[in-house]
Each structure stands twice: as C-alpha cells, then as structure tokens.
Write an enzyme that holds these catalytic residues in place. Structure first.
Site, short mmCIF file in Angstrom:
data_model
loop_
_atom_site.label_atom_id
_atom_site.label_comp_id
_atom_site.label_asym_id
_atom_site.label_seq_id
_atom_site.Cartn_x
_atom_site.Cartn_y
_atom_site.Cartn_z
CG HIS A 73 -1.73 -1.19 1.40
ND1 HIS A 73 -2.27 -1.57 2.62
CD2 HIS A 73 -2.14 -2.13 0.51
CE1 HIS A 73 -2.96 -2.68 2.47
NE2 HIS A 73 -2.89 -3.05 1.20
CE1 TYR A 136 0.10 2.84 10.12
CE2 TYR A 136 0.62 0.69 11.05
CZ TYR A 136 -0.28 1.56 10.47
OH TYR A 136 -1.58 1.15 10.25
#
Length: 473
Positions: A73, A136
């Site tokens: 992605h 993240y």
C-alpha cells in the site's frame, strides 16, 4: 527473540530515494530491554531530517502468527515504521511518478531498526516471529478524498523474494486483487501552488515550471488569500510547496488610507494565513520580498543578516511578511530589487518614451541592480530542487550596481536612440510638487547575493538580461 544491542544511532540509504533505514540503540539487562524509538532531539543532532516530518498519528498492528502478510500500500503521507516486539521481513516498492518508479528494497526489521517510508512508496511486510507488534507513525489522517496506490504482492516485475511463499500464508482479498506494476497508476508528486499567477513573476513561474497536473496557478479571483475560509479552500495536505508571488506593490498609493489597508491585507494578513497553513501541513513556503525592507542608508551592499529598517508603508508590510514567513519550519524568503518582467515596468516605459520622442528626467541618486523575473523563477526552482537550507536569499541581477538614470540611458542606446536625451535629477527634485503622497525610497538598494551564488543558485547578469529583454519582439 534476538535483538542487536549497543548500536549507535545512524541512518542507511536505500536504492529508493528518501527511503532510509535507521539503526536504533537498544539497551538490555536481566529485566528486558529499552529503546528510544523516536527521539527528536538526538535525531536532529545526528543530522537526520526525519524529526521534522510532523507525525499526527501512531498506529500498532499486532500479528499473532508467523507469516502474516500485508500490503503493498502506498499512501499520500510519510510513515515511520518500527517493530516493538518480534521481527518482520519488509518490502518497499517505489510507486511514485518518476525515474525510480518500480524500484524495490527489502530488509528485516527488529526492535533495533526502523525505516522511514516517504509518501508514495508502497509498504508491505511478512511476520517472521509470532506475537509481532508492527508500529508506525504517519503525518496525515486517512481521508476518502486522498489518493492511494496499491501493488499486488505477487507482482512478477517487483519479484519480491518472500521468505514464506504467498500461497502458504493468509492474504486479504483486497491485497490479492491489487494490480500488477504495469497497471499501477503512479502516485503524483505533491502539488505546487503558485499565487499571484497573473503578475510579472507569476507569468515567469508559469514558464519555468510549465503546465502539469500537480502544479496549480491561482490568481486573486481564483483564490482569495485574505478569505476567512482559506484554511478549508484546499486539501492542504496534498500540497508540498506554496510559492507566494502575490503582493501589493503600489508603493505610493500605500501611503494613502485606502492603500495602507490594502497593502497590509495583501502583504501581511494574507502572508500570515499562508504561514499558518504551511506550518500546520508541513508545506514549504516560498515568499518574495523586497529591497524596501531596508532604509537604504548603509554604505555597501545589504546582506541577509542586516536588520530591516523600512521607510514607508510598503516596506513595513514587506518586512512584517518576512517575519511571519521566517517562523515557518520550511521556508525560503527571496529578497530582490528593481524587478522587470512581462507587463508595465520601467524598462518598457523608457523604451516607449524613446520611440515617441520624449526626453525623460530620471532619478540619478538611487543605486541598485535590475532583477528579471526569469532569474527569480529560476532561483526558486533551484532552491526547491536542491532542497537548500531554509532561510533568506538575496536574488538580484549581477554586475556593477547602477542608477535608474544609467539604466534609462542604456535602454535608449539599446533601442537605437541617443542616450543624451535622458537627463538626471535627484529623487527629491523628481518628486517636488507631486500630486498626492510619495513613498520614501531607499537610495541604496544593492543586495549582496554572493551567499546565494555559493549555494548553487543561478543568477543572471543584469546588463545581459536587459539587452535580451529589449531584443525580444
């Protein structure tokens, strides 16, 4: 789980531009281990630029089993990836428009490593240990209006060597259906917005940057910088740069009550709004300033370190705008002088007077250099392309300083007329008996551009540019 202890904080480049791997110090003892996963001060001291990417969200993906596979992605934001527990095999594919499209990088990450993933680079991973926590930071929030790009995990061109074959792991239905590289629509660059696009500098910027889907040129009728709705007028997170070529430049009218209001609105209020938007969205703000921020009394050329001391309203508003822009983390302030471009200007006026047989009186006690918009536009392009350090840059034509009187005589000469037809007069004499207010002019407008040239920014010779300008049809 094996973790490498005792690393020094450092960064490693990869074949994908902007994608960098970080080695993180991990400290362990009988109780376990500790690391500073994100330490802005130390990263800045180490020369790592990442601390200023402006994260707004921290996410964690916990994976129970070995072989959990996710991606590929690419989102319109930057991402800082690390592992809290466990270990992953990570794969990244550049899906941005450009020469590096399709470039692949793979590596393993454990708690002692992290990776910075720039906007538009496809991100994916496969867990190598159970109970892996993949974390993240991102610098934008998900939006249905944003652009997203995907790549099939099994793409033959990328040819990622997954440690565990894809037919042996659990993959989501969406990931299975993502396109091959040949069918991927590349992620476009972040947008560039040019304000004041119909002015002299705006036209030069159009010629310099060209027409592309990611470059937007806006006039005042298309984007009102003083509007209270400016913050929501665009999805500002899609923009990487704003070049502010809009300004109020009627120096004499600015001395009237109405002109003063308009000058402050365009040169200060609008600039404050752009500075706020740029700061909030991580945008580089390019701002064009003026020699009028100085009083012109210095003996010698003005450097970027000289303290501003504007004489009139126009200069005061430009100095105020400079101060606002200087607070934006990523900014370029270009101070320039005696600007010449397409449209009405001093050079065109002198050429017209010469042709019509009119002998002008021109001030001979103001000293400076002509600056052509083509050179300002090229300087802006160079600063952006090289990611030069933020700050103030003097951008003027080069060559010996001269006066408006000298320039007028040169225009007459270059257009085939007798330069002796031009007579000199002092500034005070020229404006004696003028109808209406007259703005004070700095007598010394010479800007020292040696530091700008040393930074690799191209600057044209004022005399050469003047001849080229007059030779154009």
């Amino acid at each position: 789980m094996s973790i490498e202890f005792g690393k020094s904080l450092s960064v490693r480049e990869t074949p994908i531009p902007g994608l960098v791997v970080l080695d993180l110090p991990v400290h362990g003892d009988a109780r376990g281990w500790f690391k500073e996963n994100w330490q802005r001060e130390k990263m800045t001291a180490a020369g790592i630029e990442l601390p200023d990417f402006g994260p707004v969200q921290n996410n964690i993906s916990f994976n129970d089993a070995v072989g959990t596979t996710r991606g590929i992605h690419a989102e319109p934001w930057d991402k800082y990836v690390s592992v809290a527990t466990g270990r992953i095999f990570g794969a990244w594919v550049d899906l941005r428009e450009g020469d590096s499209f399709g470039a692949v990088f793979t590596t393993e990450l454990d708690p002692s490593t992290a990776i910075f993933v720039p906007r538009g680079v496809g991100n994916s991973y496969q867990t190598l240990e159970p109970d892996t926590a993949y974390t993240y930071l991102v610098n934008d929030h998900w939006s249905p209006d944003a652009t997203y790009t995907f790549l099939n995990l099994a793409d033959e061109t990328a040819a990622i060597a997954w440690p565990i074959p894809l037919d042996e792991v659990e993959i989501s239905a969406k990931d299975i259906q993502h396109p091959r590289l040949v069918d991927v629509v590349p992620m476009p660059p972040q947008k560039i917005l040019v304000t004041g696009a119909n002015g002299q500098l705006g036209l030069a910027l159009r010629a310099e940057f060209g027409d592309h889907p990611w470059i937007e040129y806006a006039s005042r009728t298309e984007l009102d910088l003083t509007s209270p709705e400016l913050d929501t007028a665009r999805r500002w997170r899609d923009y990487g740069t704003i070049i502010n070529a809009a300004a109020y430049t009627k120096v004499d009218v600015a001395e009237t009550p109405e002109g003063r209001t308009e000058a402050w609105a365009a040169n200060v209020t609008a600039v404050a709004a752009l500075a706020r938007i740029a700061t909030a969205n991580g945008i580089t703000l390019v701002h064009v300033s003026s020699d009028y921020v100085f009083d012109g009394t210095k003996d010698g050329a003005y450097s970027t370190d000289d303290v501003v001391s504007p004489l009139g309203v126009y200069g005061q508003t430009k100095a105020a705008g400079d101060a606002l822009v200087s607070a934006v983390p990523r900014h370029y302030i270009l101070r320039t002088s005696w600007v010449i471009g397409e449209g009405n200007n001093f050079v065109r006026t002198m050429a017209s007077l010469a042709e019509r047989g009119i002998d002008p009186r021109v001030v001979d006690d103001q000293v400076g250099r002509l600056t052509f918009t083509v050179d300002i536009a090229a300087a802006i392009r160079a600063l952006l392309d090289t990611r030069a350090p933020a700050g103030v840059y003097n951008v003027t034509g080069q060559g010996e300083p001269t006066t408006w009187f000298d320039i007028a005589r040169r225009v007459f000469e270059l257009t085939g007329h007798d330069p002796a037809r031009v007579s000199g007069v002092s500034t005070d004499e020229y404006f004696a008996g003028a109808q209406g207010p007259v703005a004070p002019r700095p007598l010394n407008s010479v800007l020292d551009a040696r530091a700008t040239e040393a930074a690799g920014v191209p600057l044209g010779d004022a005399g050469v540019r003047l001849r080229e300008y007059l030779e154009r049809p």
